[in-house]
Structure formats: structure tokens, C-alpha cells
Design a protein around this motif. Sequence first.
Motif, PDB file in Angstrom:
ATOM      1  N   PRO A 257       0.975  -1.391   0.031  1.00  0.00           N
ATOM      2  CA  PRO A 257       0.015  -0.084   0.226  1.00  0.00           C
ATOM      3  C   PRO A 257       0.877   1.245   0.011  1.00  0.00           C
ATOM      4  CG  PRO A 257      -0.741  -1.486   1.706  1.00  0.00           C
ATOM      5  CD  PRO A 257       0.391  -2.103   1.138  1.00  0.00           C
ATOM      6  N   GLU A 258       0.280   2.193  -0.613  1.00  0.00           N
ATOM      7  CA  GLU A 258       1.105   3.567  -0.807  1.00  0.00           C
ATOM      8  C   GLU A 258       1.494   4.106   0.786  1.00  0.00           C
ATOM      9  OE1 GLU A 258       2.796   6.753  -2.353  1.00  0.00           O
ATOM     10  OE2 GLU A 258       2.097   4.963  -3.171  1.00  0.00           O
ATOM     11  N   PRO A 259       0.826   4.030   1.804  1.00  0.00           N
ATOM     12  CA  PRO A 259       1.342   4.543   3.040  1.00  0.00           C
ATOM     13  C   PRO A 259       2.562   3.765   3.454  1.00  0.00           C
ATOM     14  CG  PRO A 259      -1.091   4.457   3.048  1.00  0.00           C
ATOM     15  CD  PRO A 259      -0.636   3.683   1.821  1.00  0.00           C
ATOM     16  N   LEU A 260       2.691   2.611   3.114  1.00  0.00           N
ATOM     17  CA  LEU A 260       3.842   1.836   3.755  1.00  0.00           C
ATOM     18  C   LEU A 260       5.174   1.753   2.579  1.00  0.00           C
ATOM     19  CD1 LEU A 260       2.206  -1.418   4.891  1.00  0.00           C
ATOM     20  CD2 LEU A 260       3.187   0.359   6.337  1.00  0.00           C
ATOM     21  N   ARG A 261       5.038   2.547   1.686  1.00  0.00           N
ATOM     22  CA  ARG A 261       6.045   2.574   0.622  1.00  0.00           C
ATOM     23  C   ARG A 261       7.295   3.533   1.064  1.00  0.00           C
ATOM     24  NH1 ARG A 261       4.978   3.248  -5.271  1.00  0.00           N
ATOM     25  NH2 ARG A 261       7.252   2.485  -5.444  1.00  0.00           N
ATOM     26  N   GLU A 267       4.050   5.472  11.351  1.00  0.00           N
ATOM     27  CA  GLU A 267       3.910   6.567  10.387  1.00  0.00           C
ATOM     28  C   GLU A 267       2.805   6.504   9.620  1.00  0.00           C
ATOM     29  OE1 GLU A 267       7.786   7.276   8.746  1.00  0.00           O
ATOM     30  OE2 GLU A 267       8.805   7.949  10.587  1.00  0.00           O
ATOM     31  N   ALA A 268       2.756   5.342   8.910  1.00  0.00           N
ATOM     32  CA  ALA A 268       1.715   5.155   7.958  1.00  0.00           C
ATOM     33  C   ALA A 268       0.460   5.137   8.654  1.00  0.00           C
ATOM     34  CB  ALA A 268       1.929   3.768   7.413  1.00  0.00           C
ATOM     35  N   LEU A 269       0.288   4.492   9.901  1.00  0.00           N
ATOM     36  CA  LEU A 269      -1.142   4.589  10.557  1.00  0.00           C
ATOM     37  C   LEU A 269      -1.313   6.157  10.911  1.00  0.00           C
ATOM     38  CD1 LEU A 269      -0.489   1.845  12.965  1.00  0.00           C
ATOM     39  CD2 LEU A 269      -1.963   1.856  11.034  1.00  0.00           C
ATOM     40  N   ALA A 270      -0.512   6.823  11.168  1.00  0.00           N
ATOM     41  CA  ALA A 270      -0.608   8.312  11.668  1.00  0.00           C
ATOM     42  C   ALA A 270      -1.086   9.118  10.371  1.00  0.00           C
ATOM     43  CB  ALA A 270       0.792   9.005  12.173  1.00  0.00           C
ATOM     44  N   PRO A 297       6.662  -7.544   5.463  1.00  0.00           N
ATOM     45  CA  PRO A 297       5.593  -7.127   4.646  1.00  0.00           C
ATOM     46  C   PRO A 297       4.063  -7.218   4.954  1.00  0.00           C
ATOM     47  CG  PRO A 297       7.732  -7.523   3.422  1.00  0.00           C
ATOM     48  CD  PRO A 297       7.778  -8.118   4.668  1.00  0.00           C
ATOM     49  N   GLU A 298       4.060  -8.700   5.049  1.00  0.00           N
ATOM     50  CA  GLU A 298       2.615  -9.073   5.028  1.00  0.00           C
ATOM     51  C   GLU A 298       2.014  -8.742   6.408  1.00  0.00           C
ATOM     52  OE1 GLU A 298       5.248 -12.825   5.271  1.00  0.00           O
ATOM     53  OE2 GLU A 298       4.948 -10.970   4.137  1.00  0.00           O
ATOM     54  N   ALA A 299       2.825  -8.723   7.608  1.00  0.00           N
ATOM     55  CA  ALA A 299       2.218  -8.200   8.793  1.00  0.00           C
ATOM     56  C   ALA A 299       1.919  -6.975   8.904  1.00  0.00           C
ATOM     57  CB  ALA A 299       3.490  -8.573   9.911  1.00  0.00           C
ATOM     58  N   GLU A 300       2.820  -5.850   8.237  1.00  0.00           N
ATOM     59  CA  GLU A 300       2.490  -4.563   8.216  1.00  0.00           C
ATOM     60  C   GLU A 300       1.358  -4.264   7.355  1.00  0.00           C
ATOM     61  OE1 GLU A 300       6.007  -2.541   6.956  1.00  0.00           O
ATOM     62  OE2 GLU A 300       7.008  -2.766   8.926  1.00  0.00           O
ATOM     63  N   VAL A 301       1.138  -4.981   6.250  1.00  0.00           N
ATOM     64  CA  VAL A 301       0.003  -4.646   5.610  1.00  0.00           C
ATOM     65  C   VAL A 301      -1.217  -5.275   6.142  1.00  0.00           C
ATOM     66  CG1 VAL A 301      -1.070  -5.343   3.379  1.00  0.00           C
ATOM     67  CG2 VAL A 301       1.158  -4.908   3.307  1.00  0.00           C
ATOM     68  N   ALA A 302      -1.042  -6.274   7.202  1.00  0.00           N
ATOM     69  CA  ALA A 302      -2.199  -6.801   7.629  1.00  0.00           C
ATOM     70  C   ALA A 302      -2.813  -5.831   8.589  1.00  0.00           C
ATOM     71  CB  ALA A 302      -2.112  -8.104   8.232  1.00  0.00           C
ATOM     72  N   LEU A 303      -1.697  -5.441   9.391  1.00  0.00           N
ATOM     73  CA  LEU A 303      -2.404  -4.417  10.495  1.00  0.00           C
ATOM     74  C   LEU A 303      -2.911  -3.109   9.976  1.00  0.00           C
ATOM     75  CD1 LEU A 303       0.719  -4.889  12.978  1.00  0.00           C
ATOM     76  CD2 LEU A 303      -1.631  -5.636  13.220  1.00  0.00           C
ATOM     77  N   LEU A 304      -2.154  -2.522   8.649  1.00  0.00           N
ATOM     78  CA  LEU A 304      -2.652  -1.224   8.215  1.00  0.00           C
ATOM     79  C   LEU A 304      -4.109  -1.453   7.791  1.00  0.00           C
ATOM     80  CD1 LEU A 304      -1.791   1.441   7.241  1.00  0.00           C
ATOM     81  CD2 LEU A 304      -1.113   0.520   5.074  1.00  0.00           C
ATOM     82  N   ARG A 373      -7.255 -11.886   7.417  1.00  0.00           N
ATOM     83  CA  ARG A 373      -5.574 -11.412   7.433  1.00  0.00           C
ATOM     84  C   ARG A 373      -4.773 -11.699   8.563  1.00  0.00           C
ATOM     85  NH1 ARG A 373      -4.364  -7.911   3.192  1.00  0.00           N
ATOM     86  NH2 ARG A 373      -6.432  -6.881   2.163  1.00  0.00           N
ATOM     87  N   ILE A 374      -5.472 -11.547   9.699  1.00  0.00           N
ATOM     88  CA  ILE A 374      -4.497 -11.501  10.880  1.00  0.00           C
ATOM     89  C   ILE A 374      -4.354 -12.967  11.303  1.00  0.00           C
ATOM     90  CG2 ILE A 374      -4.541 -11.344  13.390  1.00  0.00           C
ATOM     91  CD1 ILE A 374      -4.339  -8.785  11.779  1.00  0.00           C
TER      92      ILE A 374
END
Length: 406
Positions: A257-261, A267-270, A297-304, A373-374
Motif C-alpha cells: 500500500p502507498e502509506p507503507l512505501r 508513521e503510515a498509521l498516523a 511486509p505481510e504483517a505490516e499490510v495486515a495491520l494497516l 488477514r490476521i
Amino acid sequence: MPYVLLAILVVVTVVGKRSAGHSLFIDLALCALAAAWMLWIFTLHPAWRERVPVMAVFFTGLTAIMTVLVIRDPWFGFFTAAGYIYAFRVLIWPWLPVGVAAVAMVSGTAQAYGVEKTTVFGLITYVAVMAANVIPMVGFAWFARRSARQSDERDRALEETREANRRLEATLAENAALHEQLLAQAREAGVNDERQRMAREIHDTLAQGLTGIITQLHAAEHAADDPAAWRRHIEAATALAKESLSEARRSVHELRPEPLRTARLGEALANVAERWSSLHDVPVQVTTTGTARALRPEAEVALLRTAQEALTNVAKHARATRVGVTLSYMEHQVALDVRDDGRGFDPARIHDDATDDSREDHGGFGLIAMRQRIEGLSGTLQIESEPGAGTGISACVPAEPVRVPA
């Protein structure tokens, strides 16, 4: 062969005894008895050959006839060859060496016919002749038995090998069928997984974006008398449309996702919370605890995506006045908590069927997407809510470190 041998010996007896003037009646009667004995019990009744008691009587009687013939005429010692043949044919172990020894003693008696048995030397000679006949023939019987057992063992081993090969062929055929079945199931599972992934991505990107666009367009309709507010809502709807299109393309190509790039998860969550707050005029407090570190990466995407879905549900259903988002880095886990003070709902109404109408009231498919996802990352998702008391969503995934190749 026994009949031919007996006939030859009959001729020898007739010629020899007739020239000497001796009687032939007893000798010919014994020869006839031997021929009739072999013919009736052995030749004419093949089924009797497998009956051990009958064959024992047959061999004993034939040996007795041979003994009388040898005592009367030593040249009948040649008939003992037939005795050996019958011994190996009809006797079973351990009676075979006994029968062979009996025939050998008859043969030895014929060979020692002219030996004087009243002297010590004659007795020694007679015993030596007997031993020369008995020992080799009994030894031959023992070796024949051993060879037969080895042959039987080889035959059993070959049969077991053939049976094992047949079972192996059957197992290979069964494994081939199972392999084809597993391949078909794997292909079907892959199709289902991809369908689920696309459904989650469409829900998390297009559906949420379209919801925001509709919200902004409705707001623009109500702000028709205020050009500045109308323009602000239209610009927000346009930005949401562009963002949703970009996210849809990334979902198709399985990109991050764009926020995680360009930012870490916190910071992406903020950034996501800030944009959501500006669109819905609801304050969001984002808090990060623990030592931030890179995750898979898959963990960050899932949480986002979980945070985005939770915020979308808050905007659609909660009517909340404030929202809190907390990201907690623990030793072995990373937890995301999204809480609001909205109207809440009854979690018991959330069923597993995504087509249930009650799920639409509370973001049912979105909750399924969250859970898939989780739990797909060996994590847990908990939902706490009750009418009038707000809602809390807690997602927890293992904090496996990112493996950097050497």
C-alpha cells in the motif's frame, strides 16, 4: 524304469537258473508280486502318491520284496536303483534317510553276498560294504533335502518379491491418483485464495474509497450554498477517487500500500488516521509504544488494512466523537488497538455468513477480511463492543523480524 529293470532281471534269472536246473517258481512269483505291487499302488492310483501312510506301506512292502529277492539271487541288487527312486519320490523328512538307508543295506547285502560272514575279517568286510553304501546315500539324501529347502526358500523369496512388486505397483498407481487429486485441490485452493485476496483488497480499497467519495458528494450537495465548502468536498472526493484507483492497481499487482512505501508502520498509521480525521471531522489520537522495528511486509499490510477497515466502520456506523489508535511493539508480538466511543453493537450478531444482512450494519465482510488477514499470519483478532459503550478492535501478530539476505 523300475518295470524295465525288473524285466531284465527276470530274464537273467530265467537264463541263469534254468541252465543250472533250479526251480524258478518262487523267484518269478516274487518278481510278479513286485510288479503288481508297484502297478496297483503307485502307477494306477496317482492320487495315493500324496497320502503319506499309503506310501509308507508301499515302500516298506517293496523293500521287503527286494530283500527276499537279493537274499535268493544277488543280481537283484541292481533292482535297488528302483528303491532309491521310490524313496526320494514318496518319502518325506525325516523318514527319507531311514528309507534310503534301508535300500542301501539291501544293496550292500547284494554286494557282499559272497563274503564269508563267519570270520572276523568277513564281518569287517561286510560292515565296510554296508557303510560304503549307507553313508554316501544318506549324505546324498541330506544334501538333497538341504538343496530342496534352499530351492523352496528361493521360490518363496521370489514369490514374496513378486507380491511386493505387485503391491508397489498398486501403491504407485494409488499415489499417482492421489497426486493428481492433490494437484487439483491445490489449484482449486490457489484459485480460492486469490479470490479471497482480491475480495479483501477490493473491500479495503475500492469499497472504502467509494464510501468516502459518496460521503463527500453528499456533503457537497448540502454545501451548495457555500462555494468554498462545496469545492473542498469535491476536491476531497476527487482525491479519494485517485487514491482508490491507485490502491486498486497496487492490489492487482500485489504491491505494498502507498502509506507503507515510504514510511514505517507507525508513521503510515498516523498518516491514514490524519486523512481519515480530516474527512470525517472526528479527532484521532495515534500512539506508538515499545521500540519500533521492521516487520514482515505481510504483517505490516495486515495491520494497516485492519486499521483502515476499523476506521471505515467507525465512520459508517459508530457516530463516535473520538477515536484512539495504539500500536504496541512487544517482545514477541505487535498489537494494534482501535477504540471509539460510538454507539457500539452486539458482536453476537456477527455471523460467519458474509451474505447475512445483519453484517452490513456492522461491516460484516470487513470483519471477516480482518480476521482472515490476521489469522493467516498466526495472529489473533478480538472485538469488544456493546450497544452504547463504543467498540474496541485488537489485532495481534507475531513480531517476526525481517530476514535480510546476505
